[in-house]
Design a protein around this motif. Structure first.
Motif, PDB file in Angstrom:
ATOM      1  N   ASN A 178       0.823  -1.213   0.000  1.00  0.00           N
ATOM      2  CA  ASN A 178       0.000   0.000   0.000  1.00  0.00           C
ATOM      3  C   ASN A 178       0.855   1.261   0.000  1.00  0.00           C
ATOM      4  O   ASN A 178       0.448   2.295  -0.535  1.00  0.00           O
ATOM      5  CB  ASN A 178      -0.932   0.006   1.219  1.00  0.00           C
ATOM      6  CG  ASN A 178      -2.033  -1.031   1.103  1.00  0.00           C
ATOM      7  OD1 ASN A 178      -2.527  -1.291   0.015  1.00  0.00           O
ATOM      8  ND2 ASN A 178      -2.401  -1.625   2.221  1.00  0.00           N
ATOM      9  N   THR A 192      -3.072  -2.554  -5.752  1.00  0.00           N
ATOM     10  CA  THR A 192      -2.962  -3.344  -4.532  1.00  0.00           C
ATOM     11  C   THR A 192      -4.322  -3.951  -4.221  1.00  0.00           C
ATOM     12  O   THR A 192      -5.319  -3.630  -4.888  1.00  0.00           O
ATOM     13  CB  THR A 192      -2.468  -2.485  -3.351  1.00  0.00           C
ATOM     14  OG1 THR A 192      -2.162  -3.328  -2.241  1.00  0.00           O
ATOM     15  CG2 THR A 192      -3.522  -1.465  -2.937  1.00  0.00           C
ATOM     16  N   SER A 230      -7.370  -4.151  -1.736  1.00  0.00           N
ATOM     17  CA  SER A 230      -8.013  -3.410  -0.663  1.00  0.00           C
ATOM     18  C   SER A 230      -9.041  -4.319   0.000  1.00  0.00           C
ATOM     19  O   SER A 230      -9.959  -4.824  -0.664  1.00  0.00           O
ATOM     20  CB  SER A 230      -8.702  -2.154  -1.230  1.00  0.00           C
ATOM     21  OG  SER A 230      -9.450  -1.509  -0.229  1.00  0.00           O
ATOM     22  N   LEU A 285      -2.907   2.534  -7.407  1.00  0.00           N
ATOM     23  CA  LEU A 285      -2.020   3.378  -6.625  1.00  0.00           C
ATOM     24  C   LEU A 285      -1.549   4.581  -7.426  1.00  0.00           C
ATOM     25  O   LEU A 285      -1.688   4.641  -8.649  1.00  0.00           O
ATOM     26  CB  LEU A 285      -0.805   2.561  -6.171  1.00  0.00           C
ATOM     27  CG  LEU A 285      -1.107   1.353  -5.274  1.00  0.00           C
ATOM     28  CD1 LEU A 285       0.182   0.577  -4.995  1.00  0.00           C
ATOM     29  CD2 LEU A 285      -1.767   1.786  -3.969  1.00  0.00           C
TER      30      LEU A 285
END
Length: 340
Positions: free
Chosen positions: A191, A216, A218, A321
């Motif tokens: 993260n 990523t 979540s 990201l």
């Protein structure tokens, strides 16, 4: 295991030769690729399992379902049925596969089907379900359907460029297959991915000359299933964790970071649980002290919820990201605007 893979190296060379010949035959037209006027978005990888295809398909569904009549086609891995099956409420994971059933249960506005014959399956979804865009799940190597947009996934800590062909490594085909991709998504990144780590990955992927995005996993803010509560409250329970996925390590790390006390029962990816295994799970759960929780992944929940009444799961989503979500969304929407 590593020693065995080393001795299997000659078979990896043979496998590389066979897959390169196969791809060459597709490239020069000896093997036929079928194109469709309807846009076909392919999501897949070069490696065996665990790159995050399911949450990426779900990301695309959320992006597209309110604008286009969207359909998903999968082969329905480990299902017991044959041929084309349009997923319905009557189906179980054993009939259509766990991932297609998960898509169907979560997204009622789309069509979900399974068919090992991708060409026939896509045609049926277009002609019979009026699909305006078809998402092909785990189809990067299935070249009989020519995708209009190809998304290649590779894990941050296990990049395809650092791997080797089966059975020595985990690659399904040569790294050069990445040239067929329109974009590369580096999945399961930390993260807090820093610029230095990002630059190292980009340097390794530079030779493929593709747009690269970093994503990523979540985890949802609520546990769902037989009960519903905040994810942060998992630490208040004694947890029996059941997984049947390719790579449970990120989930284990997530629970550890929450200071969860858990016992882990691990099974193979897409595992169909026997009656004995279900009874063993129940026995292990009964042996836990009070205030206990039976927890699994969302994909495993699809296969297990009708066998374990106390079962809960933690949903996951793909998160882009470095503020790259809008750029990726624009890329997909621009492609579809040209095609639909």
């Amino acid at each position: 295991m590593k020693v065995l893979r080393f001795f299997l190296f000659p078979f990896a060379i043979l496998y590389d030769f066979v897959t390169k010949i196969r791809n060459l035959f597709f490239d020069v037209g000896v093997f036929k690729e079928t194109s469709f006027k309807t846009p076909i978005i392919v999501v897949g990888n070069l490696s065996v399992g665990g790159t995050g295809k399911t949450p990426q398909i779900e990301y695309l569904i959320r992006l597209l379902q309110n604008r286009y009549k969207t359909a998903v086609l999968s082969r329905g891995y480990k299902r017991l049925t044959k041929g084309f099956v349009l997923v319905r409420d009557i189906h179980k994971a054993i009939d259509v596969g766990d991932e297609p059933l998960q898509y169907f249960k979560k997204f009622k506005a789309i069509s979900v089907a399974v068919d090992a014959n991708r060409v026939a399956g896509v045609a049926k979804l277009i002609n019979e379900q009026n699909a305006e865009v078809v998402l092909l799940d785990d189809a990067f190597q299935h070249r009989k359907v020519k995708g209009s947009f190809n998304i290649l996934l590779t894990k941050f800590n296990d990049l395809f460029v650092d791997d080797f062909l089966l059975p020595t490594g985990n690659l399904r085909e040569s790294k050069t297959g990445a040239k067929r991709a329109d974009v590369i998504l580096v999945t399961k990144c930390p993260n807090d991915l820093d610029q230095s780590s990002k630059a190292k990955v980009l340097k390794k992927l530079k030779k493929f000359d593709k747009e690269v995005f970093f994503t990523t996993i979540s985890y949802g803010n609520k546990v769902l299933g037989s009960k519903e509560f905040s994810t942060t409250d998992i630490a208040n329970y004694e947890v029996l964790l059941i997984t049947g996925i390719a790579n449970p390590k990120p989930f284990l790390e997530f629970l550890s970071n929450l200071n969860v006390n858990f016992k882990h029962l691990e099974f193979a990816d897409h595992h169909h649980f026997s009656e004995k295994e279900i009874n063993d799970i129940k026995t292990n759960f009964d042996d836990l002290p009070s205030n206990k929780l039976l927890l699994t992944t969302e994909k495993d929940y699809v296969r297990l919820h009708d066998k374990l009444s106390d079962l809960c799961y933690l949903p996951i989503e793909t998160l882009f990201l470095n503020d790259s979500k809008n750029k990726f969304d624009t890329l997909i929407n621009s492609h579809l605007k040209e095609k639909v």
